[in-house]
Design an enzyme around this catalytic site. Structure first.
Site, PDB file in Angstrom:
ATOM      1  N   HIS A 127       0.816  -1.217   0.000  1.00  0.00           N
ATOM      2  CA  HIS A 127       0.000   0.000   0.000  1.00  0.00           C
ATOM      3  C   HIS A 127       0.857   1.277   0.000  1.00  0.00           C
ATOM      4  O   HIS A 127       1.938   1.338   0.583  1.00  0.00           O
ATOM      5  CB  HIS A 127      -0.922   0.020   1.230  1.00  0.00           C
ATOM      6  CG  HIS A 127      -0.163   0.102   2.530  1.00  0.00           C
ATOM      7  ND1 HIS A 127       0.220   1.295   3.104  1.00  0.00           N
ATOM      8  CD2 HIS A 127       0.296  -0.870   3.351  1.00  0.00           C
ATOM      9  CE1 HIS A 127       0.867   1.074   4.223  1.00  0.00           C
ATOM     10  NE2 HIS A 127       0.933  -0.246   4.390  1.00  0.00           N
ATOM     11  N   HIS A 136      12.173  -0.925 -12.422  1.00  0.00           N
ATOM     12  CA  HIS A 136      11.983  -2.367 -12.582  1.00  0.00           C
ATOM     13  C   HIS A 136      12.063  -3.012 -11.202  1.00  0.00           C
ATOM     14  O   HIS A 136      13.095  -2.916 -10.534  1.00  0.00           O
ATOM     15  CB  HIS A 136      13.060  -2.931 -13.506  1.00  0.00           C
ATOM     16  CG  HIS A 136      12.920  -4.395 -13.794  1.00  0.00           C
ATOM     17  ND1 HIS A 136      13.710  -5.043 -14.718  1.00  0.00           N
ATOM     18  CD2 HIS A 136      12.099  -5.355 -13.291  1.00  0.00           C
ATOM     19  CE1 HIS A 136      13.375  -6.325 -14.780  1.00  0.00           C
ATOM     20  NE2 HIS A 136      12.404  -6.538 -13.901  1.00  0.00           N
TER      21      HIS A 136
END
Length: 202
Positions: A127, A136
């Site tokens: 979250h 990446h």
């Protein structure tokens, strides 16, 4: 849709599409004239800037710097994010255009993934995480709550980042590293606990 890039990363993106996203690949483009075929597709070697600016494209290249270079050089029209059907993405999360989310990845509530980024297989993005463009997150990496990751940074396979950490731009976090403190721009971090061993060139 066009895939720009005919490497192994492109194969995995084809797997995302084949998982049932409803997208169709018109052709695969690569400026390497020595690559002729990928997964049954004949490779087109003609790089036409006008086409790339008109047809939705995913830059299917794993290297963050090369992906950025191609996107900026050709001013590519980005396709919507491609998300594997086995990935779990919260309705309250946002994944930007040009990004790809691989099989088994989890992106939780209020997470934000920037353009042209890669969330690889089984990576966990918790979250309130913010990931800038051209980043990446490698397979199996765990990015816990409220972490920020700067442009172009690479989080290695199986790495873990504790909550609230700030990762600068163009940082490299090594495979299996455990990041316990903020990391400045361009740093290369390895180990548990993570330590800076050098800096990437700008």
């Amino acid at each position: 849709m066009i895939l720009f890039g005919a490497s192994g990363h492109a194969k995995v993106i084809l797997d995302i599409i084949n998982s049932g996203t409803g997208d169709t690949v018109d052709y695969i483009l690569d400026d390497n004239s020595e690559i002729f075929e990928l997964a049954g597709f004949e490779i087109d070697h003609t790089v036409d800037r006008n086409i790339l600016q008109k047809i939705d494209t995913i830059v299917a290249i794993g290297d963050n710097k090369i992906r950025k270079h191609i996107c900026l050089k050709y001013r590519i029209k980005l396709h919507q994010a491609l998300i594997h059907k086995t990935a779990t993405v919260s309705k309250a999360a946002f994944v930007s255009k040009g990004s790809v989310v691989m099989a088994g990845a989890v992106i939780s509530h209020s997470a934000n993934v920037g353009e042209n980024s890669i969330i690889n297989s089984n990576a966990i993005i918790e979250h309130d995480v913010s990931i800038a463009k051209f980043a990446h997150v490698s397979p199996g990496a765990i990015v816990t709550g409220a972490v920020s990751i700067g442009e172009g940074s690479h989080i290695g396979a199986g790495a873990s980042i504790i909550p609230g950490i700030s990762i600068g731009k163009w940082v490299t976090i090594g495979a299996g590293a455990v990041v316990l403190k903020d990391i400045p721009d361009y740093a290369v971090v390895v180990g548990n606990p993570g330590r800076i061993i050098k800096y990437n060139k700008n």
